[in-house]
Design a protein around this motif. Structure first.
Motif, PDB file in Angstrom:
ATOM      1  N   GLU A 169      22.089  32.951  31.548  1.00 32.58           N
ATOM      2  CA  GLU A 169      22.457  31.568  31.247  1.00 32.58           C
ATOM      3  C   GLU A 169      21.782  31.071  29.975  1.00 32.58           C
ATOM      4  O   GLU A 169      22.412  30.420  29.130  1.00 32.58           O
ATOM      5  CB  GLU A 169      22.081  30.673  32.436  1.00 32.58           C
ATOM      6  N   LEU A 173      23.799  30.140  26.411  1.00 30.97           N
ATOM      7  CA  LEU A 173      23.677  28.830  25.767  1.00 30.97           C
ATOM      8  C   LEU A 173      23.404  28.995  24.278  1.00 30.97           C
ATOM      9  O   LEU A 173      24.023  28.327  23.432  1.00 30.97           O
ATOM     10  CB  LEU A 173      22.547  28.042  26.435  1.00 30.97           C
ATOM     11  N   SER A 177      26.123  28.121  21.123  1.00 37.16           N
ATOM     12  CA  SER A 177      25.712  27.139  20.113  1.00 37.16           C
ATOM     13  C   SER A 177      25.992  27.634  18.700  1.00 37.16           C
ATOM     14  O   SER A 177      26.215  26.842  17.780  1.00 37.16           O
ATOM     15  CB  SER A 177      24.228  26.804  20.267  1.00 37.16           C
TER      16      SER A 177
END
Length: 779
Positions: A169, A173, A177
Motif C-alpha cells: 500500500e 501510493l 503520485s
C-alpha cells in the motif's frame, strides 16, 4: 539437544493431567533462531528507486515500444495537448505520456489485487486470529518466496502478512503520485515505476492466496487436487440457484458454510463465474463453475440464477440492470462495487430477505460475508418458486422475428472489438440457419460485450438471441477442471530444477489472463495441448484455466483428465485463481533458491538475474483484458520472465521488444570467467503481442531459450521451434544462426537444412558463457 518424550522418566513426569508442550516451544525457538541466521540481501522492502538500476538493464535491452490510442493528453486542465511531434503544456512528450498511462493502468491493477488481499486478510484474521499459523503442509518449506525475496521475512502467521500488504500500500501510493501533472518526465523512469508496480502486484497476490489457503483450508500444493464440474450442464435448474461473480472467495464461502450449517447442501446450487468460481470450488467441491468472464452476460440473461452475488473485479457494471430484467436478486458484498444499493450490513437477515422479495429495494449491499450467506440462501429458496414460470429469453419463434427486424446496416460488425460477423449470423436466422450464430457462441468466440446491441438502430437484443440459440447446443455440456492446487511443492522443484535450467525440460508455459480472445477460448486449449504434447510444463490460472477445461480432445477427454496435475514434463497444473498467479513467479523463484542455492531474503536482483538467464519460462495472456493483467505481466517481466499477449494486448499501449541486430545490448558478464562477452537474444523479448495463435505458439517456444541451455537442451528447444515454425509458417526460421552457439546445438533431425542456412549466413561458432549475468559488469 531437547530430550525426546521417551527419555522422560520418574514419578514427576507421571503426574496426573500434567501436559508438556515442548515440541511447540522448540519449534518456536528454532524458527526465531533461523530467522536471525538468514543473511539479508541488499534490498529488503525496496523503495521505488532501489531496483531502478536493474530495471534500466532490462529497459536498455528490451526497449519500450509504444502504440498510443491517440496523440493527445487529456489528464489536466492545461489540455487537451497534442503530443504529435510536440510537448504538452507541462513539458511532457509523447513517450513519457504513454509511460505514464501504462503506470496508471498498472497501479489500478495492483490496487485491485492489493485491495482484495487486504479485505480478505482482515476478514480471515477476524475469523481465525492474527496468530493463526501459516502452514502449507509438509511438502512446502519455502512458503511465500515472493515475500521472502522482496520483504526479507518469512511470514509465520496471518498477522505477519499485514506487514507485507502495508508495504504494498505504501509503495503503491508513491507510484501513483508519480503520475500527477508535473512529476516524472522520463519514459524509462515511468517504465521502471511500472515494473515496480508489477512487483507490488505479485506481493499482494501472494498475500491473498496464502491467507485463504491456510485459513480456509484450500488445497496446499496437491498435485492430485480433485476434478470439479464446469459448464452450463452442471447446473441443476430445478433447484434454487445462487451465482457468485468476481474474485473474493469470502462471500461464496459464507454461502457454503450457511448451507452446511442448515443441512441444505443438496437443496441449492451454488455456482460461479470468473475467479470466484475457482476459489469457491477450492473451498468446497460441491460448488459448480459456470465458466470464465465471457459467460457473465449470457448466464445472467438466461435467468437461471435466482440470486446474483457480486464481490469485486471483472463484474459487469450493469449487472443490477441485467439481473432485474428477469427478477433476480442482487447482493453486493464489497466497498468496491456498491452499485447504488442500500447498505443493509447491520440489519436483520430476515428483514433484508423480505425487502428484497417484496421489491422494496432493488438489491442489498451486505459487507459481512457470513450474513451474505444467510440472506442469499434464504432469498434463493423463497424466490425460486416464484421465478419458475418466468420467461427469461425469447423463444425460438421470437428469435426469428427479432432477426427479421435487421436492416443489414452493418453497425454490429463495425463496433465489434473482434470484427465478428454478427450481422451475417442474425440474417442466417431469418433463413432458419442457426449454425453461424451457434459458431459465435461456441468457445466464447463472442464474449458478449454488448456493443452490437448498444449500436443497433432497430434495438435487436443480439446477445439474447445469441444466448438462446447457443444454449440449444451447450446447455447440457459438462466438463471437468482440476481444482486450483496453490503453490508448487518444493519436492517438485527439486525434481525439475536441473532439467529446466539445462533445457532438458524445454520450458514452463503459464496460461493466464482473461477471455478477450481473437478466436475464442479453444485457442488457449489448443496452445496448451501443443506444449503438453511436447513435454513442456503447463501451468494455468483464472479464466485461462477455465477455457482450457472447456475443450475435449478427439477421445472426448478434457486436458485435465488426460494429463496429470504434477509440476513436471507433460503436467497440466491449475494453480488457482488470479491471485494464484503469484505461484507462477513463486515457482521460478524457488528454482533459483532450491536448485541454485541463491538466498532469497532481500535479494531480488540476483534472483531475477538468475531467472532471466537460466529459467526457461514464458507467460501467455492470450486474452489479456483488464488493468490487472497489465500489472501481472509487468511483475513477471521484472522477475525476468517474458510474456506473450494476444492482438488486443497491444491496447496496453506498450511492449518490451528486443533488437537482435543490436549486439551490444546482448552482452553478458560471465561471472565464472569474470569477463564481459557477447551474448544472444535469449529471451528475445519481454512483452510481445502476437496476431494469431500460430505466431504466438512459435514465439512462446522461442522465448523459452536461455543462455545456459546445454547442447542437448538447446537441440531440443530448437527442434520444437523449427517444428512449430514449419507447422504454422511452412518454413524453417531464418534466425537460427542467432541461437546456435556451436555445432552441438544443431538439431539432429534438421541438421542438413540447418547447416546449409548457417553456411549461407556465414555463421561462426562462439564461446558459451558459463554463468551469464547482467550484474556486476566488468568493463
Amino acid at each position: 539437544m531437547a530430550p525426546k518424550p521417551k527419555e522422560f522418566n520418574g514419578n514427576f513426569w507421571k503426574t496426573k493431567d500434567f501436559k508438556v508442550s515442548i515440541g511447540e516451544i522448540i519449534e518456536k525457538e528454532r524458527s526465531e533462531a533461523s530467522r536471525e541466521e538468514v543473511p539479508m540481501g541488499p534490498t529488503p522492502k525496496p523503495s521505488v528507486t532501489d531496483l531502478r538500476s536493474w530495471d534500466m538493464k532490462l529497459l536498455n535491452r528490451y526497449e519500450p515500444f509504444y502504440a498510443p490510442f491517440c496523440d493527445m493528453c487529456c489528464l489536466c486542465t492545461y489540455g487537451k495537448c497534442d503530443l504529435l511531434g510536440k510537448k504538452g503544456a507541462c513539458g511532457i512528450d509523447a513517450k513519457a505520456q504513454q509511460g505514464r498511462m501504462v503506470l496508471i493502468a498498472s497501479c489500478i491493477g495492483t490496487a485491485a489485487h492489493g485491495g482484495h488481499s487486504r479485505h480478505l486478510l482482515e476478514y480471515l484474521i477476524d475469523k481465525k486470529g492474527e496468530d493463526f499459523p501459516i502452514d502449507l503442509g509438509g511438502s512446502i518449506d519455502i512458503e511465500a518466496p515472493i515475500m521472502r525475496t522482496v520483504i526479507g521475512k518469512k511470514p509465520e502467521t496471518l498477522g505477519d502478512l499485514k506487514e507485507a500488504i502495508e508495504y504494498v500500500e505504501e509503495q503503491s501510493l508513491q507510484l501513483l503520485s508519480a503520475a500527477h501533472t508535473g512529476q516524472e518526465g522520463n519514459y524509462k523512469d515511468f517504465e521502471s515505476k511500472v515494473l515496480h508496480a508489477g512487483l507490488m502486484d505479485h506481493v499482494g497476490m501472494e498475500v491473498g492466496d496464502i491467507a485463504q489457503i491456510v485459513a480456509l483450508n484450500l488445497p496446499k500444493g496437491s498435485e492430485d487436487a480433485p476434478l470439479v464440474e464446469l459448464g452450463l450442464g452442471t447446473i441443476d435448474r430445478e433447484k434454487p440457484v445462487i451465482l457468485c461473480i468476481g474474485h473474493n472467495v469470502a462471500p461464496g464461502a459464507g454461502i457454503m458454510d450457511y448451507m452446511e450449517e442448515e443441512g441444505l447442501e443438496e437443496d441449492l446450487e451454488v455456482c460461479g463465474i470468473c475467479c470466484a468460481a475457482i476459489d469457491i470450488t477450492r473451498y468446497n467441491n460441491q460448488a459448480k463453475i459456470v465458466g470464465p468472464i465471457s459467460k457473465q452476460l449470457k448466464f445472467v440473461r438466461s435467468g437461471v440464477a435466482d440470486v446474483v452475488v457480486v464481490d469485486e473485479q471483472c463484474v459487469r457494471t450493469d449487472v443490477l440492470e441485467e439481473a432485474r430484467k428477469n427478477k433476480a436478486v442482487v447482493i453486493a458484498t464489497t466497498d468496491k462495487i456498491c452499485i447504488g444499493l442500500p447498505d443493509k450490513t447491520n440489519e436483520d437477515p430476515d428483514k433484508i430477505v423480505s425487502e428484497l422479495l417484496n421489491d422494496e429495494i432493488e438489491g442489498a449491499l451486505i459487507l459481512n460475508p457470513d450474513k451474505v450467506g444467510e440472506v442469499a440462501v434464504k432469498a434463493a429458496r423463497k424466490l425460486s418458486g416464484e421465478r419458475k414460470n418466468l420467461k427469461m429469453l425469447p423463444d425460438m419463434e421470437e428469435v426469428v422475428e427479432y432477426a427479421k427486424e435487421c436492416t443489414e446496416c452493418g453497425w454490429c460488425d463495425r463496433v465489434c472489438p473482434n470484427s465478428l460477423p454478427m450481422m451475417d449470423a442474425v440474417m442466417g436466422i431469418t433463413r432458419d440457419d442457426f449454425s453461424k450464430m451457434e459458431k459465435l457462441y461456441e468457445h466464447d468466440l463472442c464474449y458478449t460485450c454488448g456493443r452490437c446491441e448498444q449500436e443497433c438502430p432497430r434495438d435487436i437484443p443480439t446477445v439474447s438471441l445469441l444466448t438462446k440459440v447457443g444454449e440449444r447446443s451447450v446447455k447440457d455440456e459438462k466438463f471437468n477442471i482440476r481444482a486450483g492446487r496453490g503453490p508448487v511443492q518444493d519436492v517438485e522443484i527439486r525434481k525439475v530444477g536441473a532439467p529446466i535450467v539445462f533445457g532438458d525440460i524445454p520450458g514452463v508455459i503459464a496460461f493466464i489472463g482473461c477471455t478477450n480472445y481473437p478466436e475464442g477460448g479453444i485457442e488457449v486449449a489448443k496452445m496448451a495441448e501443443e506444449f503438453l504434447e511436447r513435454n513442456y510444463i503447463v501451468v494455468t490460472t483464472g479464466c485461462g484455466a477455465m477455457s482450457i477445461g472447456e475443450y475435449r480432445d478427439e477421445e472426448g477427454k478434457t486436458l485435465y483428465e488426460k494429463y496429470s496435475g504434477d509440476f513436471d514434463a507433460k503436467g497440466l497444473v491449475n494453480l488457482g485463481s488470479c491471485v494464484s498467479n503469484s505461484h507462477v513467479s513463486g515457482a521460478v523463484i524457488k528454482i533459483a533458491n532450491i536448485f541454485a542455492k541463491k538466498p532469497l531474503e532481500g535479494n531480488f536482483e540476483e534472483i531475477a538475474d538468475y531467472i532471466l538467464n537460466r529459467v526457461g519460462a514464458c507467460g501467455v495472456a492470450w486474452g489479456a483484458y483488464s488493468q490487472k493483467a497489465a500489472a501481472i505481466a509487468s511483475g513477471v517481466n521484472r522477475w525476468g520472465v517474458p510474456a506473450v499477449v494476444g492482438p488486443q494486448g497491444s491496447k496496453y499501449r506498450r511492449l518490451y521488444l528486443g533488437r537482435p541486430d543490436k549486439k551490444e545490448t546482448w552482452k553478458v558478464n560471465d561471472l565464472r570467467r569474470n569477463k564481459v562477452m557477447d551474448g544472444e537474444p535469449a529471451p528475445e523479448h519481454l512483452l510481445y503481442a502476437a496476431e494469431n495463435r500460430g505466431e504466438a505458439t512459435v514465439m512462446v517456444a522461442k522465448l523459452c531459450l536461455r543462455p545456459t541451455d546445454t547442447p542437448k537442451g538447446r537441440q531440443m528447444k530448437l527442434t520444437h521451434y523449427i517444428d512449430l515454425s514449419k507447422k504454422y509458417f511452412g518454413k524453417i526460421p531464418d534466425d537460427l544462426d542467432l541461437f546456435i552457439r556451436t555445432e552441438k546445438d544443431v538439431p539432429i533431425t534438421y541438421k542438413k537444412d540447418v547447416m546449409k542456412i548457417l553456411e549461407e549466413k556465414g555463421w561462426e561458432a562462439r564461446e558459451i558463457p558459463l554463468e551469464p549475468s547482467l550484474m556486476d559488469f566488468k568493463e
